[in-house]
Design a protein around this motif. Sequence first.
Motif: not given
Length: 487
Positions: A26-29, A86-89, A330-334
């Motif tokens: 399970k991937t955490t974002l 993921v973020f509001r950029a 820099r995310t580890k789960a693109p």
Amino acid sequence: MSSPRSRFARLAMLLTTALLGQAAAKTTLNFWWSQESAEDKAFLDARIAEFEKANPDIDVRLQVLPADQYLNAVNLAFRGGNPPDVFRAGGFSAPRLEDYAALGWLLPLNNLRSNSLITRYPSNTIAEGTVIFGGKMYSVPYFRTGVNNMAFLYYNKKIFAEAGLSAPPRTWNEVRAYARKITETGKGRYFGWAMQPKSPPSTYGGYLSTVARRGFVGEPHPALDYTTGRYNAEHPGQVAAVEFLRKLNLEDKAVIPGWESLDFNTLQDTFAQGRVGMMLGFAAYAGTFSTRYNMKESDFGIAPMPTETGKYLTRLPKGPPVGWFAISARTKAPKEAYKLFDFLNSEPFSLANAQERGHAPPLRLPTATLARLNFTIPAQIAVTNTEGVLRPDPRLRSPDWVKVLANFKPPQPQLYEIHAQYINGQISNYLDAAKKYDAAWNAELDRAIAAAQKDGAKVCRELLIFPNYTATRDFGSRDYAALPKCK
């Protein structure tokens, strides 16, 4: 031959290993959001639950941060090496999407995106200089082009009826007469007019859109004249607009007391509570009134901005599409991060956003569909389509212009503060203050251009000059093609 006990032990071990394997898979974002309203978290929690149900292998951890702390938190997170996935950029003020891209903080979507991500938007909304920089795509539009950064006139229908008024005003003199009548009728219960100086984009989007109706052809915030490429707060349209609002406040005494302390949230509260008959505000306010405050079509109306004479010398400038969400470089789960990004920009998310928050979505959707979701959206779109024209943007002439924006530091006090001081009677000579600010702003822009050039950017003052811009029609690709390059 193994005993039943040993077979049970092996089975238990296999089950434990399988469960641990599932947990490990399970991937955490981490997903960050800048709070726009009190309902944001509940809305996003519901959408994330939908996403996680469809993607049981992904766990999304939402963090909703106060708007006044958000930009600093993002900056510290990236510089500290622990940014969100993921973020509001994106946004309407710096730092914008292109600023984060220039820092190398965003993951390009070119190798991740599906074709459906592109085809769900109108053809001209995904382009170089808007959500693509240097050929790399970082986001997609979150708002319908022009709707969210144009200001409308909001009027309270019940207060209008009490004051014997029906249709909204079309001229500045009518605004003043209506505001006086409403204030007299209210006898302290409500006032004719409200505006707010605490959030600069809302201030400019409000009365400087009024300025645009008098022939000013530049950008509504800041007061940039694109025909000359110079800041021009001395333009007769600027002077006339702030003078009109000063009279509305000091002579007519029709502006609600304490307006100087209003921000975009308290301005909306004031209107929804029936304390003012008219106000200027962004399109997104319509959705807030209909959802947060449960106001109906019989409670309030949306109209174009009044003009000095009732005639429109120019139309209202609207900006290009604005990218909003992005994936951290820099995310580890693109791949998983892209799934979340795609969901946040999907039709189901946009429809929920329209229904629950009144935001006109940027996707290819029939107006009839949107009308069934929220009654305010057709009015938002109608005013925008009729009144707005796409303004030019120097970023579409050179992506390097973002480096100028990164170097630019607005002179202090800012123009919106000077406006508020003049409207409230704290200063008596607006033109003198405007001349000083123009000189400071233009000198600072020259300095920012020079600094960007020193860093290798291919930029020049000419990129900000659009002599063929009239603010009477959209500024399109043919207009850009006719413009000269930097010398």
